[in-house]
Design an enzyme around this catalytic site. Sequence first.
Site, PDB file in Angstrom:
ATOM      1  N   TYR A 140      51.567  29.551  46.492  1.00  0.00           N
ATOM      2  CA  TYR A 140      51.248  28.181  46.091  1.00  0.00           C
ATOM      3  C   TYR A 140      52.094  27.736  44.900  1.00  0.00           C
ATOM      4  O   TYR A 140      52.309  26.551  44.696  1.00  0.00           O
ATOM      5  CB  TYR A 140      49.772  28.065  45.698  1.00  0.00           C
ATOM      6  CG  TYR A 140      48.830  27.799  46.841  1.00  0.00           C
ATOM      7  CD1 TYR A 140      48.666  28.727  47.865  1.00  0.00           C
ATOM      8  CD2 TYR A 140      48.083  26.624  46.884  1.00  0.00           C
ATOM      9  CE1 TYR A 140      47.786  28.487  48.898  1.00  0.00           C
ATOM     10  CE2 TYR A 140      47.194  26.383  47.914  1.00  0.00           C
ATOM     11  CZ  TYR A 140      47.048  27.311  48.921  1.00  0.00           C
ATOM     12  OH  TYR A 140      46.175  27.063  49.936  1.00  0.00           O
ATOM     13  N   LYS A 185      48.167  42.375  52.605  1.00  0.00           N
ATOM     14  CA  LYS A 185      49.002  42.662  53.774  1.00  0.00           C
ATOM     15  C   LYS A 185      50.036  43.690  53.329  1.00  0.00           C
ATOM     16  O   LYS A 185      51.247  43.482  53.413  1.00  0.00           O
ATOM     17  CB  LYS A 185      49.641  41.350  54.278  1.00  0.00           C
ATOM     18  CG  LYS A 185      50.357  41.460  55.607  1.00  0.00           C
ATOM     19  CD  LYS A 185      49.435  41.676  56.797  1.00  0.00           C
ATOM     20  CE  LYS A 185      50.255  41.896  58.059  1.00  0.00           C
ATOM     21  NZ  LYS A 185      49.430  42.262  59.236  1.00  0.00           N
ATOM     22  N   ASP A 217      44.723  40.421  58.435  1.00  0.00           N
ATOM     23  CA  ASP A 217      44.475  40.105  59.852  1.00  0.00           C
ATOM     24  C   ASP A 217      43.192  40.791  60.322  1.00  0.00           C
ATOM     25  O   ASP A 217      42.339  40.191  60.985  1.00  0.00           O
ATOM     26  CB  ASP A 217      45.683  40.483  60.730  1.00  0.00           C
ATOM     27  CG  ASP A 217      46.203  41.887  60.483  1.00  0.00           C
ATOM     28  OD1 ASP A 217      45.822  42.517  59.480  1.00  0.00           O
ATOM     29  OD2 ASP A 217      47.007  42.374  61.312  1.00  0.00           O
ATOM     30  N   ASP A 241      42.447  31.174  50.471  1.00  0.00           N
ATOM     31  CA  ASP A 241      42.282  29.830  51.029  1.00  0.00           C
ATOM     32  C   ASP A 241      41.797  29.935  52.475  1.00  0.00           C
ATOM     33  O   ASP A 241      40.824  29.291  52.875  1.00  0.00           O
ATOM     34  CB  ASP A 241      43.626  29.085  50.968  1.00  0.00           C
ATOM     35  CG  ASP A 241      43.533  27.702  51.576  1.00  0.00           C
ATOM     36  OD1 ASP A 241      42.562  26.999  51.277  1.00  0.00           O
ATOM     37  OD2 ASP A 241      44.429  27.338  52.363  1.00  0.00           O
ATOM     38  N   ASP A 245      37.622  29.482  54.151  1.00  0.00           N
ATOM     39  CA  ASP A 245      37.219  28.529  55.202  1.00  0.00           C
ATOM     40  C   ASP A 245      36.485  29.273  56.320  1.00  0.00           C
ATOM     41  O   ASP A 245      35.483  28.788  56.854  1.00  0.00           O
ATOM     42  CB  ASP A 245      38.441  27.833  55.822  1.00  0.00           C
ATOM     43  CG  ASP A 245      38.792  26.526  55.103  1.00  0.00           C
ATOM     44  OD1 ASP A 245      38.531  26.430  53.893  1.00  0.00           O
ATOM     45  OD2 ASP A 245      39.334  25.611  55.764  1.00  0.00           O
TER      46      ASP A 245
HETATM   47  C1  IPM Z   1      41.131  24.483  48.965  1.00  0.00           C
HETATM   48  C2  IPM Z   1      42.040  23.459  49.591  1.00  0.00           C
HETATM   49  C3  IPM Z   1      43.294  23.327  48.735  1.00  0.00           C
HETATM   50  C4  IPM Z   1      43.988  24.678  48.701  1.00  0.00           C
HETATM   51  C5  IPM Z   1      44.272  22.225  49.182  1.00  0.00           C
HETATM   52  C6  IPM Z   1      43.606  20.877  49.293  1.00  0.00           C
HETATM   53  C7  IPM Z   1      45.481  22.159  48.281  1.00  0.00           C
HETATM   54  O1  IPM Z   1      42.336  23.819  50.901  1.00  0.00           O
HETATM   55  O2  IPM Z   1      40.741  24.280  47.804  1.00  0.00           O
HETATM   56  O3  IPM Z   1      40.821  25.465  49.621  1.00  0.00           O
HETATM   57  O4  IPM Z   1      44.766  25.002  49.603  1.00  0.00           O
HETATM   58  O5  IPM Z   1      43.744  25.429  47.757  1.00  0.00           O
HETATM   59 MG    MG Z   2      41.253  25.508  51.616  1.00  0.00          MG
END
Ligand code: IPM
Ligand code: MG
Length: 350
Positions: A140, A185, A217, A241, A245
Amino acid sequence: MEKKRIAVIAGDGIGVEIMREALNVLKVVAPDTFVFEYYKAGGEALDAFGVPLPEETLEGCKQSDAVLLGSLGGPKWDGVPSHLRPEKGLLGLRGGLGLFCNLRPALLYPQLAEACPLKNELVEGGLDIMVVRELTGGIYFGERGREGDSAFDTERYSKAEVERIGRKAFEIADNRTKRLCSIDKANILISSQLWREVINALSKEYPEVEVTHMYVDNAAMQLVRNPRQFDTIVTNNIFGDILSDEAAQITGSIGMLPSASLGEGRVGMYEPIHGSAPDIAGKDIANPIAMILSAALMLRHSFGMELEARRIEDAVSSVLDQGYRTADIMSEGMTLVGTKEMGRRIAEAL
Ligand code: IPM
Ligand code: MG
């Protein structure tokens, strides 16, 4: 008592709607405790000032006692050059405030077992995973660019960067079930090999904590195969990240998960892990719970107000008990409510 200064960045998309509910809840649970100062970042800052993170916003956040952030970005700004994208505002805040440690608790509320896409037997007894994501390093923030027909991004970590996030993760695991899974990884990436070395070296200082390592993975697969094997997870910026999710979805909805971003400095930032959901913005249907729970994390981590934090979490739980659901967590026999009503019910339950 001097009031605490909260920098509020509602942001884009559903940000404004969910923030309104979180601030109402804070005013109920801790009246006369906070002053709210409003700032712009992301797309709305781009429209107003031509940059996704105005100097005034970053300065205001630095001078505050904590930052509450809704969500940034949306398709409206898809065409803008990469260094001006709304998401850059978020990265600028994380980097500028030195928030290297991102806590993303993935908790399955028993009331939402129906909303969990996994088989019931896999999540029976609940789920409680803490994802500790490194937030100011890696791909990032690494060198990037375009050269002729190619483009590149760089994953780079220093020993010191891995050590400081590793330490946080060991301490958190130590306070939970003492099981820490470090995800990398290392079979391919040299940066992951360093990551693993540092975590192993640190583990000598935390003999009580049992450390395991897993390739990312495999971890993505294990999270849906047998999520209960995880307690505390520590991982780099990009893997964190993605996996957060995934962890969010197995708890029912990404609309439920809050996060806390902490650093060595005084100021923490609190935001839901979901995005700005432009498709549902302005329709009063977004789930405000992740934002409200982020406010609870602020009370806990920035102000030591554990009692008030718990009261918010209990209020959320009791409203779920009463059967109220926003669309994302709706199931048969429950009562569908909008953003405002969900917020109002939670405030009322307090
Ligand atoms: C998160 C989001 C952010 C990230 C984006 C919006 C830049 O997906 O906070 O998880 O990738 O960190
Ligand atoms: Mg995210």
